[in-house]
Scaffold this motif. Sequence first.
Motif, PDB file in Angstrom:
ATOM      1  N   ALA A   6       5.371  58.807 -30.952  1.00 16.75           N
ATOM      2  CA  ALA A   6       6.265  58.977 -32.093  1.00 16.75           C
ATOM      3  C   ALA A   6       6.814  57.626 -32.541  1.00 16.75           C
ATOM      4  O   ALA A   6       7.011  56.721 -31.733  1.00 16.75           O
ATOM      5  CB  ALA A   6       7.408  59.917 -31.735  1.00 16.75           C
ATOM      6  N   VAL A   7       7.031  57.510 -33.849  1.00 15.15           N
ATOM      7  CA  VAL A   7       7.508  56.260 -34.434  1.00 15.15           C
ATOM      8  C   VAL A   7       8.740  56.561 -35.290  1.00 15.15           C
ATOM      9  O   VAL A   7       8.774  57.557 -36.009  1.00 15.15           O
ATOM     10  CB  VAL A   7       6.415  55.618 -35.313  1.00 15.15           C
ATOM     11  CG1 VAL A   7       6.932  54.376 -36.009  1.00 15.15           C
ATOM     12  CG2 VAL A   7       5.185  55.295 -34.491  1.00 15.15           C
ATOM     13  N   GLY A  42       2.900  63.711 -41.645  1.00 15.86           N
ATOM     14  CA  GLY A  42       3.363  63.543 -40.273  1.00 15.86           C
ATOM     15  C   GLY A  42       4.803  63.117 -40.119  1.00 15.86           C
ATOM     16  O   GLY A  42       5.235  62.789 -39.020  1.00 15.86           O
ATOM     17  N   SER A  43       5.584  63.134 -41.205  1.00 15.54           N
ATOM     18  CA  SER A  43       7.017  62.890 -41.073  1.00 15.54           C
ATOM     19  C   SER A  43       7.628  64.120 -40.417  1.00 15.54           C
ATOM     20  O   SER A  43       7.399  65.245 -40.855  1.00 15.54           O
ATOM     21  CB  SER A  43       7.654  62.649 -42.440  1.00 15.54           C
ATOM     22  OG  SER A  43       9.045  62.509 -42.311  1.00 15.54           O
ATOM     23  N   THR A  44       8.398  63.900 -39.353  1.00 14.39           N
ATOM     24  CA  THR A  44       8.970  65.021 -38.608  1.00 14.39           C
ATOM     25  C   THR A  44      10.466  65.191 -38.834  1.00 14.39           C
ATOM     26  O   THR A  44      11.045  66.167 -38.364  1.00 14.39           O
ATOM     27  CB  THR A  44       8.701  64.859 -37.099  1.00 14.39           C
ATOM     28  OG1 THR A  44       9.291  63.636 -36.653  1.00 14.39           O
ATOM     29  CG2 THR A  44       7.210  64.850 -36.808  1.00 14.39           C
ATOM     30  N   ASP A  68       3.328  59.619 -35.456  1.00 14.27           N
ATOM     31  CA  ASP A  68       2.660  58.460 -34.852  1.00 14.27           C
ATOM     32  C   ASP A  68       2.505  57.358 -35.904  1.00 14.27           C
ATOM     33  O   ASP A  68       2.894  57.538 -37.056  1.00 14.27           O
ATOM     34  CB  ASP A  68       1.297  58.864 -34.259  1.00 14.27           C
ATOM     35  CG  ASP A  68       0.416  59.610 -35.248  1.00 14.27           C
ATOM     36  OD1 ASP A  68       0.505  59.370 -36.474  1.00 14.27           O
ATOM     37  OD2 ASP A  68      -0.380  60.456 -34.786  1.00 14.27           O
ATOM     38  N   GLU A  69       1.928  56.230 -35.506  1.00 15.35           N
ATOM     39  CA  GLU A  69       1.736  55.097 -36.418  1.00 15.35           C
ATOM     40  C   GLU A  69       0.889  55.477 -37.627  1.00 15.35           C
ATOM     41  O   GLU A  69       1.171  55.065 -38.746  1.00 15.35           O
ATOM     42  CB  GLU A  69       1.067  53.922 -35.682  1.00 15.35           C
ATOM     43  CG  GLU A  69       1.976  53.172 -34.754  1.00 15.35           C
ATOM     44  CD  GLU A  69       2.959  52.260 -35.460  1.00 15.35           C
ATOM     45  OE1 GLU A  69       2.749  51.892 -36.640  1.00 15.35           O
ATOM     46  OE2 GLU A  69       3.963  51.903 -34.829  1.00 15.35           O
ATOM     47  N   ALA A  70      -0.163  56.256 -37.401  1.00 15.26           N
ATOM     48  CA  ALA A  70      -1.033  56.665 -38.502  1.00 15.26           C
ATOM     49  C   ALA A  70      -0.257  57.474 -39.536  1.00 15.26           C
ATOM     50  O   ALA A  70      -0.520  57.364 -40.743  1.00 15.26           O
ATOM     51  CB  ALA A  70      -2.223  57.457 -37.968  1.00 15.26           C
ATOM     52  N   ASP A  73       1.740  55.026 -41.748  1.00 12.92           N
ATOM     53  CA  ASP A  73       0.843  54.350 -42.689  1.00 12.92           C
ATOM     54  C   ASP A  73       0.388  55.297 -43.795  1.00 12.92           C
ATOM     55  O   ASP A  73       0.349  54.925 -44.966  1.00 12.92           O
ATOM     56  CB  ASP A  73      -0.356  53.772 -41.948  1.00 12.92           C
ATOM     57  CG  ASP A  73       0.044  52.669 -40.973  1.00 12.92           C
ATOM     58  OD1 ASP A  73       1.134  52.079 -41.136  1.00 12.92           O
ATOM     59  OD2 ASP A  73      -0.735  52.411 -40.035  1.00 12.92           O
ATOM     60  N   ALA A  74       0.048  56.537 -43.421  1.00 14.07           N
ATOM     61  CA  ALA A  74      -0.417  57.514 -44.408  1.00 14.07           C
ATOM     62  C   ALA A  74       0.685  57.857 -45.408  1.00 14.07           C
ATOM     63  O   ALA A  74       0.426  57.953 -46.614  1.00 14.07           O
ATOM     64  CB  ALA A  74      -0.908  58.772 -43.700  1.00 14.07           C
ATOM     65  N   ALA A  75       1.907  58.042 -44.939  1.00 16.02           N
ATOM     66  CA  ALA A  75       3.014  58.398 -45.832  1.00 16.02           C
ATOM     67  C   ALA A  75       3.291  57.282 -46.838  1.00 16.02           C
ATOM     68  O   ALA A  75       3.400  57.533 -48.043  1.00 16.02           O
ATOM     69  CB  ALA A  75       4.264  58.711 -45.017  1.00 16.02           C
ATOM     70  N   PHE A  76       3.409  56.045 -46.353  1.00 19.11           N
ATOM     71  CA  PHE A  76       3.741  54.942 -47.253  1.00 19.11           C
ATOM     72  C   PHE A  76       2.593  54.563 -48.179  1.00 19.11           C
ATOM     73  O   PHE A  76       2.817  53.947 -49.216  1.00 19.11           O
ATOM     74  CB  PHE A  76       4.255  53.742 -46.461  1.00 19.11           C
ATOM     75  CG  PHE A  76       5.688  53.904 -46.032  1.00 19.11           C
ATOM     76  CD1 PHE A  76       6.726  53.668 -46.910  1.00 19.11           C
ATOM     77  CD2 PHE A  76       5.999  54.317 -44.751  1.00 19.11           C
ATOM     78  CE1 PHE A  76       8.057  53.837 -46.524  1.00 19.11           C
ATOM     79  CE2 PHE A  76       7.321  54.495 -44.351  1.00 19.11           C
ATOM     80  CZ  PHE A  76       8.344  54.259 -45.244  1.00 19.11           C
ATOM     81  N   ALA A  77       1.361  54.954 -47.830  1.00 20.22           N
ATOM     82  CA  ALA A  77       0.203  54.676 -48.683  1.00 20.22           C
ATOM     83  C   ALA A  77      -0.173  55.876 -49.547  1.00 20.22           C
ATOM     84  O   ALA A  77      -1.090  55.796 -50.350  1.00 20.22           O
ATOM     85  CB  ALA A  77      -0.988  54.279 -47.818  1.00 20.22           C
TER      86      ALA A  77
END
Length: 104
Positions: A6-7, A42-44, A68-70, A73-77
Motif C-alpha cells: 500500500a502507498v 486503486g485508490s482506497t 500499490d505503486e501501480a 501511477d494509473a490514477a495520476f496518469a
Amino acid sequence: MTNDSAVTVYVTYEGEPGVRFDRAYYVEHHLPLVMRHWSRYGSTGVAAFFPAAEQAGTLAICECRFRDEASVDAAFASPEASEVMADLPRFTEIAPRRVRALPL
C-alpha cells in the motif's frame, strides 16, 4: 493485517493566513470527486486534515491511500486526472505539493 505494498500520497497546500482555501468545498466536493474517479484505479481512501489554528504554513493536508505503486501511477496518469486537477480553482489558488510516504 497491513498491506506492505500500500502507498500513501500526501497532498499539501502551503500558504499565508487569509489565502483562500474553501475547506467545506474541499471535503464535500473535491475529495468525493477524487474517490469517484480514482477508486477504479486503486485508490482506497482519502482524508483531509487542517491545522487547529490559522497560521502561515500548511493550510491543508490530504492523505490519499492507494492499493500499490501501480495504482498511484494509473490514477495520476488517468484521463480523469485532468478533471480532478481542473477542480482546484473552485477551492484555492494554491498549487498542491505531493509526496509519497513509505511505511517504516
